[in-house]
Design an enzyme around this catalytic site. Structure first.
Site, PDB file in Angstrom:
ATOM      1  CG  HIS A   1       8.457  66.198  28.098  1.00  0.00           C
ATOM      2  ND1 HIS A   1       9.028  66.950  29.098  1.00  0.00           N
ATOM      3  CD2 HIS A   1       8.969  64.952  28.227  1.00  0.00           C
ATOM      4  CE1 HIS A   1       9.861  66.182  29.806  1.00  0.00           C
ATOM      5  NE2 HIS A   1       9.841  64.971  29.291  1.00  0.00           N
TER       6      HIS A   1
ATOM      7  CG  ASP B   1      11.811  63.775  26.477  1.00  0.00           C
ATOM      8  OD1 ASP B   1      11.027  63.148  25.743  1.00  0.00           O
ATOM      9  OD2 ASP B   1      12.006  63.489  27.669  1.00  0.00           O
TER      10      ASP B   1
ATOM     11  CB  ILE C   1     -22.979  79.120  49.719  1.00  0.00           C
ATOM     12  CG1 ILE C   1     -21.955  79.250  50.843  1.00  0.00           C
ATOM     13  CG2 ILE C   1     -23.607  77.747  49.711  1.00  0.00           C
ATOM     14  CD1 ILE C   1     -22.547  79.135  52.238  1.00  0.00           C
TER      15      ILE C   1
ATOM     16  CD  GLN D   1     -11.357  85.846  49.700  1.00  0.00           C
ATOM     17  OE1 GLN D   1     -11.479  85.409  48.566  1.00  0.00           O
ATOM     18  NE2 GLN D   1     -10.302  86.544  50.061  1.00  0.00           N
TER      19      GLN D   1
ATOM     20  CB  VAL E   1     -11.448  76.977  48.280  1.00  0.00           C
ATOM     21  CG1 VAL E   1     -12.349  75.887  48.858  1.00  0.00           C
ATOM     22  CG2 VAL E   1     -10.370  77.356  49.279  1.00  0.00           C
TER      23      VAL E   1
ATOM     24  CB  CYS F   1     -30.599  85.042  43.810  1.00  0.00           C
ATOM     25  SG  CYS F   1     -31.643  84.057  44.898  1.00  0.00           S
TER      26      CYS F   1
ATOM     27  CE  LYS G   1     -21.529  93.995  39.316  1.00  0.00           C
ATOM     28  NZ  LYS G   1     -21.718  92.530  39.539  1.00  0.00           N
TER      29      LYS G   1
END
Length: 912
Positions: free
Chosen positions: A117, A153, A581, A610, A643, A717, A767
């Site tokens: 439900h 229910d 991308i 972003q 998004v 990459c 990082k």
């Protein structure tokens, strides 16, 4: 209280009672977990098409029963109940069951029945729970798996899950984001709890219990005399069924696509609406309604009593767009044009309003004749061959012609609110809003975020932060452009001409594009000019040339005598495609994917990273100037979690192309599969090995070896993630590399003499520094660098590690930065170093340096990577396919292979 099961007993035999894709997914996931399903009870076929649950079960040979009802006048139908009892179920699993099931079926199995439900019971008992969650403005939504009883229910709770309700959530967004995927997992988990004897039976409290019935259209009128948020909740809670409505100019109008409006209200025309606290406003973004609290909301679409739906922004022009009323002079001109049609279509007895130019036998030469005759008769009218293809009936042609004659068909001039910056001896003009359906506009919730310059950490400008609602609008625009706009009907050669024009405009603006790329991503300007922008231009020109060369083939098949057959294939576009991308080559990654996508005839919704949205938005502006029709290209800056996730889940998207990390790629692939099994291509992480043998050209190996790591600040990459250097030349190689690093100029990327610019953003720099700290702790030798440069911005010294052993973090994980990771291998140990190079889950690129051609070919054949560079590195070309193996992804960018990623093959067999 917990359901008990004797240890060692087999799990209960189950029936699935339900329907829809949700029911199918529950069934399929239970089967994958090894659960036995002895029967599926679902609804009858509709229009000859079986329910998805029935399709999945029938494919596996599970008995399927399709009953239109289980009861008549409140009483069970004996033959239906008997058929159910015959399967011997010990548990009923009921995902989204819309039928009324008799209690002698509910209670029949040994373990009873469990139901899904879509509410946090006991709240919103009843059939429209999701709608009422929104109507009441609940801050939490969720679902419950409960044990069925004879109440509505009201049975004991087995499992519950909940999520936050976003300000502009709709029934669809809640369902797609949480209720659908989470509900499937919960149903499977619940069955397993029952099988393990660990399923709770928690009685529902009556405190907080509520019941709301199914809302009818007659009761769905909006009360406009209340706060804006309450009005918004009412509209979104009724979207799409039954639809909230109000009265405008004496007729009921249904309101769709509501969102709270943040920021200032755009200019527009006032509109009086019955019962409103103040006049509404028709703006370029939609219909603005005001609540009694003075706050505003935006409505995107309106539907009239005759069923016609229009964008709310077109309210005052909706009547005109339906049909143009001709003046006497225009009627005379229309008759003259009718005679031109008659002269061309001599085979047609009379030219009626419904006469279709092409169905009446006209060919392409007739199009040219029609256009030229009309232009000769009506001097000054701007008519193109393409216009005839878009208005094929006489009535439509006359309507189009008159609008052109009046100047009403002219495209709205693109309005751009620029962020400007005086930099690099020019003033760069940067769009910063979402680009949807050919227009720049704020995100529907008015949210923005800062785009930060990596050179000094300053704010370049504020950028619109797209919402789920913006994604849905962009996808709708792309779908409309594909299905009904000129793009899908356009001659492929004309489509290629537009892409050539777009490439030309990019070349005209290459210095501005390269400057924006430098200040937004930190790319050294000279590299941005040559590679980031230069290769983007080349990519669009390359794929523009493919537009009219996409071909199928004929296939000889076994003939069925005495008949004969012709079998051929067609390559067709997929439809609406999503592209996500990364931030290392913002414009080039856009070009690599979108050029192939557009050349194939698709439309697209693209999410730039972003942290680097600005060249993508500038590209959007140039696409309008190039004449790309509205809706074909849509650009949405914002977060991957909002998004990107919505794009991967959206049911109207047929393909998603992604470049980014492997973990995110896996998540995207899963979402794409669960939503609508959309096609996916993934270019993911890498740990590319570079093998340098002692018989190499040392000068070249040093130069190319440095480029393989430090090119574009290591944010590459295919960067060589690990160098294997033969023992006898190892020390010389390292010494020469360090000597060259010391000559590198680190600094402002816009300075033409700079070799090494800033890292893309602060989180990435942090990082990288952590990556180096781990390397030192594990025992690798830090030969050079490893620290942040003492200056504003996100600069890091080029870094070299040696003595890196195979088990170390540095040997296994990608840095995606200017960190050279070097390991020795014994002289002559070709097979040994190959084994070490291939001992990774990644397979994007690789390289080998040797003067021995036999060794080069032997190594290149055995390296497990999508690209192998021999005595070079980073040598990519628009005609060469690019993509990885293993967990570096699948699918190709560039070359003819990339085009195939955005096409589908249709086989046609004709008997004659």
């Amino acid at each position: 209280m917990t359901e008990n099961r004797t240890k060692g007993n087999p799990p209960p035999k189950k029936t699935i009672i339900g329907q829809s894709l949700f029911g199918q997914e529950v069934y399929s996931n239970l089967r994958k977990q090894g659960h036995k399903v002895v029967g599926v009870f679902t609804v009858p076929d509709k229009d000859g098409k079986a329910d998805p649950l029935a399709v999945a079960a029938e494919k596996e040979g599970t008995p399927v029963f399709k009953f239109p009802r289980w009861r008549v006048k409140g009483k069970p139908i004996p033959e239906v109940v008997d058929a159910y009892k015959a399967v011997g179920a010990e548990l009923n699993v009921m995902p989204f069951c819309s039928q009324f099931i008799p209690m002698n079926v509910i209670d029949h199995p040994k373990h009873g029945s469990i139901i899904y439900h879509p509410s946090i019971l006991p709240l919103h008992r009843g059939a429209s729970a999701i709608n009422w969650t929104l109507i009441h403005g609940d801050k939490k939504a969720g679902f419950t798996v409960f044990w069925a009883d004879d109440g509505l229910d009201t049975g004991p709770i087995l499992l519950q899950r909940q999520c936050d309700v976003e300000p502009n959530d709709t029934v669809d967004t809640l369902y797609n984001r949480f209720l659908f995927p989470g509900g499937i997992k919960a149903m499977v988990e619940s069955v397993q709890l029952i099988a393990d004897g660990k399923a709770p039976r928690t009685p529902q409290p009556e405190e907080g219990a509520s019941y709301e019935g199914i809302q009818k259209k007659s009761n769905a009128k909006v009360n406009l005399a209340q706060p804006a948020e309450a009005i918004h909740n009412w509209i979104r809670g009724h979207d799409k069924v039954p639809g909230a409505w109000t009265v405008i100019d004496g007729q009921s109008v249904t309101l769709y696509g509501s969102s709270m409006l943040g920021g200032s209200v755009p200019e527009g025309q006032p509109l009086d609406i019955e019962g409103a606290s103040q006049a509404a406003r028709v703006t370029k973004n939609g219909l603005v309604l005001y609540g009694t609290d003075g706050k505003a909301l935006l409505v995107k679409n309106l539907q009239f009593e005759d069923g016609k739906m229009i964008p709310a922004s077109k309210y005052f022009s909706s009547g005109e767009s339906a049909s143009v009323e001709l003046t006497d002079d225009e009627k005379t001109m229309a008759e003259e044009i009718r005679n031109i049609w008659k002269g061309i279509l001599s085979n047609v007895p009379a030219i009626e309003d419904t006469t279709d130019f092409f169905k009446s036998g006209a060919a392409s030469m007739d199009v040219v004749r029609l256009v030229e005759e009309v232009k000769q008769k009506c001097a000054g009218v701007q008519l193109q061959n393409e216009d005839v293809y878009m208005a094929t009936t006489f009535q439509d042609f006359i309507q189009m012609f008159v609008r052109k004659l009046r100047g009403e068909d002219q495209e709205e001039e693109l309005v751009v609110d620029y962020a400007t910056k005086d930099v690099n001896n020019m003033t760069v003009k940067m769009p910063y809003q979402c680009f949807i359906n050919g227009k720049f506009e704020d995100s529907e919730n008015g949210k923005t975020y800062d785009s930060i310059s990596p050179t000094d950490g300053s704010v370049i400008c504020k950028v619109s932060y797209a919402s789920v609602g913006d994604v849905d609008r962009a996808v709708a625009a792309a779908k409309e452009a594909y299905e009904n706009g000129p793009w899908g009907k356009m001659n492929p050669r004309d489509r290629g001409s537009l892409l050539y024009r777009l490439a030309d405009l990019m070349e005209e603006h290459q210095e501005e594009l390269a400057t924006i790329e430098s200040i937004d991503s930190g790319a050294v300007y000279t590299l941005a000019l040559k590679t980031h922008v230069g290769m983007s231009i080349q990519t669009f020109r390359y794929f523009a040339g493919w537009c009219d060369k996409i071909q199928g083939k004929t296939i000889p098949i076994n003939q069925a005598r005495p008949n004969r057959n012709l079998t051929f294939t067609k390559k067709e576009p997929l439809g609406v495609c999503a592209i996500v991308i990364p931030w290392n080559y913002p414009l080039m990654m856009l070009a690599w994917k979108s050029a192939a996508c557009l050349a194939a005839g698709n439309t697209l919704v693209l999410k730039p990273a972003q942290v680097t949205p600005l060249t993508a938005l500038k590209f959007a502006e140039l696409s309008v100037k190039a004449g790309i029709p509205k809706g074909v290209i849509n650009i949405l800056p914002g977060s991957g979690g909002v998004v990107g996730q919505r794009l991967s889940e959206h049911p109207d998207i047929r393909k998603l192309g992604f470049t980014g990390s492997t973990p995110i790629g896996k998540q995207i692939m899963k979402s794409c599969a669960v939503s609508n099994l959309k096609k996916v291509s993934l270019e993911l992480g890498g740990k590319s090995p570079l093998l340098i043998f002692s018989d190499c050209d040392m000068d070249k190996a040093v130069r190319m070896g440095m480029s393989s790591v430090f090119f574009n600040k290591g944010e590459n990459c295919i960067a060589a993630g690990r160098l294997f250097v033969e023992e006898s030349i190892h020390d010389e190689f390292i010494d020469r590399v360090v000597e060259e690093i010391k000559k590198m100029k680190i600094g402002d990327p816009l300075d033409r003499s700079t070799d090494h610019g800033p890292q893309n953003h602060k989180a990435h720099l942090d990082k990288l520094l952590e990556y180096c700290e781990i390397g030192v702790k594990e025992g690798a030798t830090l030969v050079y660098g490893g620290t942040r440069v003492d200056r504003p911005g996100f600069f890091m010294e080029p870094t070299v590690f040696t003595d890196v052993e195979d088990h170390m973090f540095l040997a296994k994980e990608e840095s995606f930065g200017p960190v050279m990771v070097v390991s020795k291998f014994k002289d002559g140990d070709v097979d040994g170093v190959l084994q070490r190079a291939n001992d990774t889950e990644y397979g994007l690129a690789s390289g080998v340096f040797t003067r021995d051609i036999n060794k080069a070919m032997y190594v290149s054949e055995r390296l497990e990577a999508g690209t192998v560079f021999v005595n070079t590195y980073n040598k990519t070309d628009v005609a060469t396919p690019f993509g990885g193996f293993k967990q570096s992804g699948f699918g190709k960018d560039l070359g003819e292979d990339a085009l195939m990623e955005y096409l589908k093959t249709k086989a046609v067999t004709v008997e004659y």
